[in-house]
Motif scaffolding. Structure first.
Motif, PDB file in Angstrom:
ATOM      1  N   ARG A   1       0.828  -1.205   0.000  1.00  6.18           N
ATOM      2  CA  ARG A   1       0.000   0.000   0.000  1.00  6.18           C
ATOM      3  C   ARG A   1       0.865   1.258   0.000  1.00  6.18           C
ATOM      4  NH1 ARG A   1      -3.356  -0.565   4.760  1.00  6.18           N
ATOM      5  NH2 ARG A   1      -4.578  -2.056   3.519  1.00  6.18           N
ATOM      6  N   TYR A   2       1.974   1.208   0.730  1.00  6.97           N
ATOM      7  CA  TYR A   2       2.893   2.355   0.819  1.00  6.97           C
ATOM      8  C   TYR A   2       3.509   2.658  -0.544  1.00  6.97           C
ATOM      9  CZ  TYR A   2       7.091   4.959   2.361  1.00  6.97           C
ATOM     10  OH  TYR A   2       8.076   5.893   2.521  1.00  6.97           O
ATOM     11  N   LYS A   3       3.994   1.611  -1.214  1.00  7.41           N
ATOM     12  CA  LYS A   3       4.660   1.810  -2.507  1.00  7.41           C
ATOM     13  C   LYS A   3       3.674   2.081  -3.634  1.00  7.41           C
ATOM     14  CE  LYS A   3       9.009  -0.505  -1.605  1.00  7.41           C
ATOM     15  NZ  LYS A   3      10.067  -1.385  -2.138  1.00  7.41           N
ATOM     16  N   SER A   4       2.441   1.618  -3.476  1.00 13.34           N
ATOM     17  CA  SER A   4       1.444   1.829  -4.536  1.00 13.34           C
ATOM     18  C   SER A   4       0.966   3.274  -4.605  1.00 13.34           C
ATOM     19  CB  SER A   4       0.248   0.899  -4.316  1.00 13.34           C
ATOM     20  OG  SER A   4      -0.464   1.262  -3.132  1.00 13.34           O
ATOM     21  N   LYS A   5       1.361   4.099  -3.639  1.00 12.21           N
ATOM     22  CA  LYS A   5       1.003   5.517  -3.691  1.00 12.21           C
ATOM     23  C   LYS A   5       1.686   6.228  -4.860  1.00 12.21           C
ATOM     24  CE  LYS A   5      -0.007   5.981   1.242  1.00 12.21           C
ATOM     25  NZ  LYS A   5       0.343   6.663   2.517  1.00 12.21           N
ATOM     26  N   LEU A   6       2.774   5.625  -5.369  1.00  8.96           N
ATOM     27  CA  LEU A   6       3.453   6.165  -6.551  1.00  8.96           C
ATOM     28  C   LEU A   6       2.998   5.351  -7.751  1.00  8.96           C
ATOM     29  CD1 LEU A   6       7.095   6.604  -5.176  1.00  8.96           C
ATOM     30  CD2 LEU A   6       5.171   8.185  -5.044  1.00  8.96           C
ATOM     31  N   SER A   7       2.199   5.943  -8.618  1.00 12.11           N
ATOM     32  CA  SER A   7       1.637   5.224  -9.758  1.00 12.11           C
ATOM     33  C   SER A   7       2.700   4.954 -10.815  1.00 12.11           C
ATOM     34  CB  SER A   7       0.491   6.032 -10.367  1.00 12.11           C
ATOM     35  OG  SER A   7       0.987   7.214 -10.985  1.00 12.11           O
ATOM     36  N   GLU A   8       2.428   3.987 -11.666  1.00 14.55           N
ATOM     37  CA  GLU A   8       3.353   3.657 -12.747  1.00 14.55           C
ATOM     38  C   GLU A   8       3.555   4.828 -13.710  1.00 14.55           C
ATOM     39  OE1 GLU A   8       5.379   1.091 -13.275  1.00 14.55           O
ATOM     40  OE2 GLU A   8       4.781   0.361 -11.307  1.00 14.55           O
ATOM     41  N   PRO A   9       2.492   5.548 -14.124  1.00 16.47           N
ATOM     42  CA  PRO A   9       2.710   6.708 -15.010  1.00 16.47           C
ATOM     43  C   PRO A   9       3.604   7.773 -14.372  1.00 16.47           C
ATOM     44  CG  PRO A   9       0.407   6.083 -15.044  1.00 16.47           C
ATOM     45  CD  PRO A   9       1.051   5.271 -13.960  1.00 16.47           C
ATOM     46  N   PHE A  10       3.485   7.940 -13.037  1.00 15.68           N
ATOM     47  CA  PHE A  10       4.357   8.911 -12.361  1.00 15.68           C
ATOM     48  C   PHE A  10       5.794   8.421 -12.339  1.00 15.68           C
ATOM     49  CE2 PHE A  10       6.531  10.262  -8.480  1.00 15.68           C
ATOM     50  CZ  PHE A  10       6.493  11.635  -8.628  1.00 15.68           C
ATOM     51  N   LEU A  11       6.003   7.157 -11.966  1.00 14.41           N
ATOM     52  CA  LEU A  11       7.358   6.608 -11.894  1.00 14.41           C
ATOM     53  C   LEU A  11       8.015   6.537 -13.270  1.00 14.41           C
ATOM     54  CD1 LEU A  11       6.759   3.751  -9.315  1.00 14.41           C
ATOM     55  CD2 LEU A  11       8.137   5.796  -8.954  1.00 14.41           C
ATOM     56  N   ASP A  12       7.207   6.435 -14.322  1.00 14.83           N
ATOM     57  CA  ASP A  12       7.750   6.386 -15.678  1.00 14.83           C
ATOM     58  C   ASP A  12       8.423   7.697 -16.065  1.00 14.83           C
ATOM     59  OD1 ASP A  12       8.199   4.647 -17.753  1.00 14.83           O
ATOM     60  OD2 ASP A  12       6.503   5.342 -18.939  1.00 14.83           O
ATOM     61  N   ARG A  13       8.124   8.762 -15.317  1.00  9.08           N
ATOM     62  CA  ARG A  13       8.707  10.073 -15.595  1.00  9.08           C
ATOM     63  C   ARG A  13       9.990  10.334 -14.786  1.00  9.08           C
ATOM     64  NH1 ARG A  13       3.551  10.008 -17.025  1.00  9.08           N
ATOM     65  NH2 ARG A  13       2.743  11.535 -18.511  1.00  9.08           N
ATOM     66  N   ILE A  14      10.408   9.346 -14.015  1.00  9.59           N
ATOM     67  CA  ILE A  14      11.650   9.441 -13.246  1.00  9.59           C
ATOM     68  C   ILE A  14      12.778   8.805 -14.058  1.00  9.59           C
ATOM     69  CG2 ILE A  14      12.805   8.858 -11.094  1.00  9.59           C
ATOM     70  CD1 ILE A  14      10.483  10.772 -10.720  1.00  9.59           C
ATOM     71  N   ASP A  15      13.867   9.520 -14.234  1.00  7.33           N
ATOM     72  CA  ASP A  15      14.982   9.040 -15.055  1.00  7.33           C
ATOM     73  C   ASP A  15      15.876   8.046 -14.317  1.00  7.33           C
ATOM     74  OD1 ASP A  15      13.938  11.562 -15.864  1.00  7.33           O
ATOM     75  OD2 ASP A  15      15.604  11.819 -17.247  1.00  7.33           O
ATOM     76  N   LEU A  16      16.130   8.328 -13.038  1.00  8.57           N
ATOM     77  CA  LEU A  16      17.099   7.544 -12.268  1.00  8.57           C
ATOM     78  C   LEU A  16      16.451   7.085 -10.968  1.00  8.57           C
ATOM     79  CD1 LEU A  16      19.908  10.191 -12.692  1.00  8.57           C
ATOM     80  CD2 LEU A  16      20.055   7.943 -13.724  1.00  8.57           C
ATOM     81  N   CYS A  17      16.453   5.786 -10.725  1.00  7.79           N
ATOM     82  CA  CYS A  17      15.944   5.226  -9.468  1.00  7.79           C
ATOM     83  C   CYS A  17      17.089   4.520  -8.750  1.00  7.79           C
ATOM     84  CB  CYS A  17      14.805   4.257  -9.725  1.00  7.79           C
ATOM     85  SG  CYS A  17      13.317   5.032 -10.412  1.00  7.79           S
ATOM     86  N   VAL A  18      17.348   4.924  -7.514  1.00  3.56           N
ATOM     87  CA  VAL A  18      18.506   4.403  -6.776  1.00  3.56           C
ATOM     88  C   VAL A  18      18.057   3.873  -5.429  1.00  3.56           C
ATOM     89  CG1 VAL A  18      20.790   4.936  -5.860  1.00  3.56           C
ATOM     90  CG2 VAL A  18      19.944   6.163  -7.868  1.00  3.56           C
ATOM     91  N   VAL A  19      18.429   2.644  -5.135  1.00  5.82           N
ATOM     92  CA  VAL A  19      18.223   2.072  -3.800  1.00  5.82           C
ATOM     93  C   VAL A  19      19.533   2.225  -3.042  1.00  5.82           C
ATOM     94  CG1 VAL A  19      17.665   0.017  -2.466  1.00  5.82           C
ATOM     95  CG2 VAL A  19      16.497   0.454  -4.635  1.00  5.82           C
ATOM     96  N   MET A  20      19.499   2.972  -1.945  1.00  5.55           N
ATOM     97  CA  MET A  20      20.720   3.301  -1.203  1.00  5.55           C
ATOM     98  C   MET A  20      20.993   2.269  -0.118  1.00  5.55           C
ATOM     99  SD  MET A  20      20.231   7.453  -1.001  1.00  5.55           S
ATOM    100  CE  MET A  20      21.764   7.718  -0.108  1.00  5.55           C
ATOM    101  N   ASN A  21      22.278   2.066   0.155  1.00  6.62           N
ATOM    102  CA  ASN A  21      22.697   1.114   1.182  1.00  6.62           C
ATOM    103  C   ASN A  21      22.480   1.693   2.569  1.00  6.62           C
ATOM    104  OD1 ASN A  21      23.700  -0.563  -0.904  1.00  6.62           O
ATOM    105  ND2 ASN A  21      25.627   0.574  -0.919  1.00  6.62           N
ATOM    106  N   GLU A  22      22.381   0.790   3.541  1.00  3.29           N
ATOM    107  CA  GLU A  22      22.336   1.225   4.933  1.00  3.29           C
ATOM    108  C   GLU A  22      23.725   1.727   5.334  1.00  3.29           C
ATOM    109  OE1 GLU A  22      20.576  -0.450   9.171  1.00  3.29           O
ATOM    110  OE2 GLU A  22      21.485  -1.833   7.748  1.00  3.29           O
ATOM    111  N   THR A  23      23.767   2.753   6.159  1.00  4.58           N
ATOM    112  CA  THR A  23      25.058   3.327   6.567  1.00  4.58           C
ATOM    113  C   THR A  23      25.827   2.347   7.451  1.00  4.58           C
ATOM    114  OG1 THR A  23      23.926   4.427   8.399  1.00  4.58           O
ATOM    115  CG2 THR A  23      24.293   5.709   6.410  1.00  4.58           C
ATOM    116  N   ASN A  24      27.156   2.437   7.332  1.00  7.51           N
ATOM    117  CA  ASN A  24      28.043   1.574   8.100  1.00  7.51           C
ATOM    118  C   ASN A  24      29.108   2.441   8.751  1.00  7.51           C
ATOM    119  OD1 ASN A  24      30.349  -0.282   8.694  1.00  7.51           O
ATOM    120  ND2 ASN A  24      28.999  -1.796   7.742  1.00  7.51           N
ATOM    121  N   ILE A  25      29.522   2.089   9.941  1.00  6.15           N
ATOM    122  CA  ILE A  25      30.500   2.901  10.665  1.00  6.15           C
ATOM    123  C   ILE A  25      31.844   2.948   9.948  1.00  6.15           C
ATOM    124  CG2 ILE A  25      31.396   1.001  12.106  1.00  6.15           C
ATOM    125  CD1 ILE A  25      31.383   3.081  14.448  1.00  6.15           C
TER     126      ILE A  25
END
Length: 500
Positions: free
Chosen positions: A376-400
């Motif tokens: 439900r959280y991720k479905s708030k961003l529709s496919e037509p909206f996400l199609d207009r994003i050029d770069l999608c990046v999943v960031m790593n968790e920070t490490n000491i």
């Protein structure tokens, strides 16, 4: 009847206004007609006080001031000076007002003041090639001196303004224009300005090499980017540092930002730094998209950066409304009596958590969300909206043990070199804002790259919009690599940033 040229602002564009005056026999009165706003109606008292305190007689006649054309509503306090001059010089027959536009607000003692609308009005008139000479106060002259091809005359008070028209040699009042004192590069006989000062530096970000590379591509080509990661991994830090490494700015872009700052009731600074707007998720649709009467965040971010933090928490109506400005680089607002078009050539940056609690990607914390809540959280961003994003990046968790990778100056220098390649190719827009015809002209693939794109289109069921996004990002990656052609490795890297 005497006429002085001035102008009024309608939304973001100016319309020339002719200030006309007549003095007829009858009971003494002072009337302003032609759809004046309350600001202009109050001009009667300011004008009268300014004239009388400077020992000028107020004519005992029926005075009528008309602001033509009468069907357009006039706003602003800058009509004070034209009105006062028409009254003070009503008996003078050899005064020529024809070639000059006059702007200025009057204080009660006759001092001439600046107003927030004067700079955007004169800039708009200059773009329309309507204005050649202007008479303003010194503070206004400092701002408009950056506008090319305009002769500026400067006066301090009403007495000097009257003296200006009585003198044959007006060069005593000529304002010396100021040049922008910033680093610049000249490409194809056009100057582009930049500033290498980084109050927020990428050196502060630990690790996140993939996200920093994506931010570099976004800055070099003006590409929309979505950053997804756990709380505290550096999403907002990247967004706050991006404006300082974005491409150099032309004089037109600097003036555009200064105009928007004035319309936002801020003092323009004329710095070659891209503006950054960061609306909160609780903002109303009108405050973000704007209306026929006011600018929204989308318009104010033009040629700059618009950052939506925690984007799933924004109302769906706002996100869907963003599809037009992200796709067409403009926003058309239609109302019953007006249609206003705003340019929206901004870099869009969005940030989100991987789930409502934010711990889905964490190696040390447990996610408290159910699969339904995550969906439900991720479905708030529709496919037509996400199609207009050029770069999608999943960031790593920070490490000491994470360390700083690169500083902002190094990234900025890479952006400048990629920018040079784009302008030398003859592009009017950066890669991220190319239209379909420009993509065909500038995004040239090698034979190997064409075959790879064909296979990717089939395997990932990519839309035409997605294909164009991949091509534009590939073009920027090739520019950063100093390559005139888009090679296989550039296309592979671009495909790696597409959302699947």
């Amino acid at each position: 009847m005497k006429i002085i040229k001035s102008a009024s602002l309608t939304n973001i564009e100016a319309n020339e206004v002719l200030v006309e005056s007549t003095f007829t026999k009858g009971l003494p009165s002072f009337t302003i007609v032609g759809l004046p706003s309350d600001h202009i109606k109050e001009s009667k008292d300011r004008t009268k006080s300014a004239l009388l305190t400077n020992d000028y007689k107020f004519p005992p006649k029926k005075i009528t001031i008309n602001l033509a054309p009468s069907e357009i509503k006039k706003t602003g306090t800058h009509f004070d000076l034209p009105i006062a001059l028409l009254i003070a010089l009503y008996e003078e027959k050899n005064i020529n007002f024809e070639n000059i536009h006059i702007f200025g607000e009057l204080s009660l003692n006759g001092e001439i003041k600046d107003s927030t609308s004067i700079f955007p009005i004169i800039l708009s008139l200059a773009k329309q090639e309507i204005v050649k000479e202007v008479l303003v106060c010194e503070k206004s002259a400092q701002k408009i001196s950056k506008i090319p091809n305009i002769k500026i005359y400067c006066v301090k008070n009403l007495f000097e303004a009257i003296e200006f028209f009585s003198k044959k040699n007006k060069n005593d009042f000529l304002y010396k224009k100021e040049n922008l004192e910033y680093e610049k590069i000249n490409i194809n006989n056009k100057d582009f300005y930049y500033e290498q000062k980084y109050p927020s530096d990428f050196l502060d970000i630990k690790g996140q090499e993939n996200a920093i590379n994506a931010a570099l591509i976004a800055a070099a080509g003006n590409h929309n980017i979505l950053l997804e990661g756990s709380p505290g991994c550096g999403k907002s830090m990247i967004a706050k540092r991006l404006p300082y490494i974005m491409a150099p700015m032309s004089l037109d872009e600097i003036l555009e930002i200064a105009k928007l700052q004035s319309l936002d009731l801020k003092e323009p600074d004329f710095r070659p730094i891209r503006v950054s707007r960061n609306p909160h998720c609780s903002s109303t649709k009108a405050s973000i998209m704007g209306s026929s009467n006011s600018l929204g965040e989308v318009a104010l971010a033009n040629v700059g950066l618009l950052f939506f933090d925690e984007i799933p928490h924004f109302p769906g109506s706002i996100l869907e409304s963003l599809r037009e400005p992200l796709e067409d680089n403009c926003l058309l607002i239609s109302r019953a009596n007006s249609k206003i078009k705003y340019e929206t050539k901004f870099l869009f940056v969005a940030a989100m958590n991987p789930c409502p609690c934010g711990n889905l990607l964490s190696k040390t914390k447990n996610c408290r969300c159910s699969e339904l809540e995550i969906k439900r959280y991720k479905s708030k961003l529709s496919e037509p909206f996400l199609d207009r994003i050029d770069l999608c990046v999943v960031m790593n968790e920070t490490n000491i043990d994470d360390k700083s990778i690169v500083d902002s100056k190094t990234l900025h220098n890479k952006v400048i070199e990629a920018f040079k390649m784009q302008i030398l190719r003859g592009q009017k827009n950066l890669n991220g804002k190319l239209d379909d015809e420009e993509i065909k002209k500038f995004c040239i693939l090698t034979n190997e790259s064409q075959e790879l794109l064909r296979k990717a289109t089939q395997n990932f069921d990519m839309s035409f919009r997605s294909i164009n996004k991949v091509l534009k990002v590939s073009r920027t990656i090739a520019d950063l690599d100093g390559s005139s052609d888009i090679k296989k490795e550039h296309l592979l890297k671009s495909l790696g940033y597409r959302r699947r």
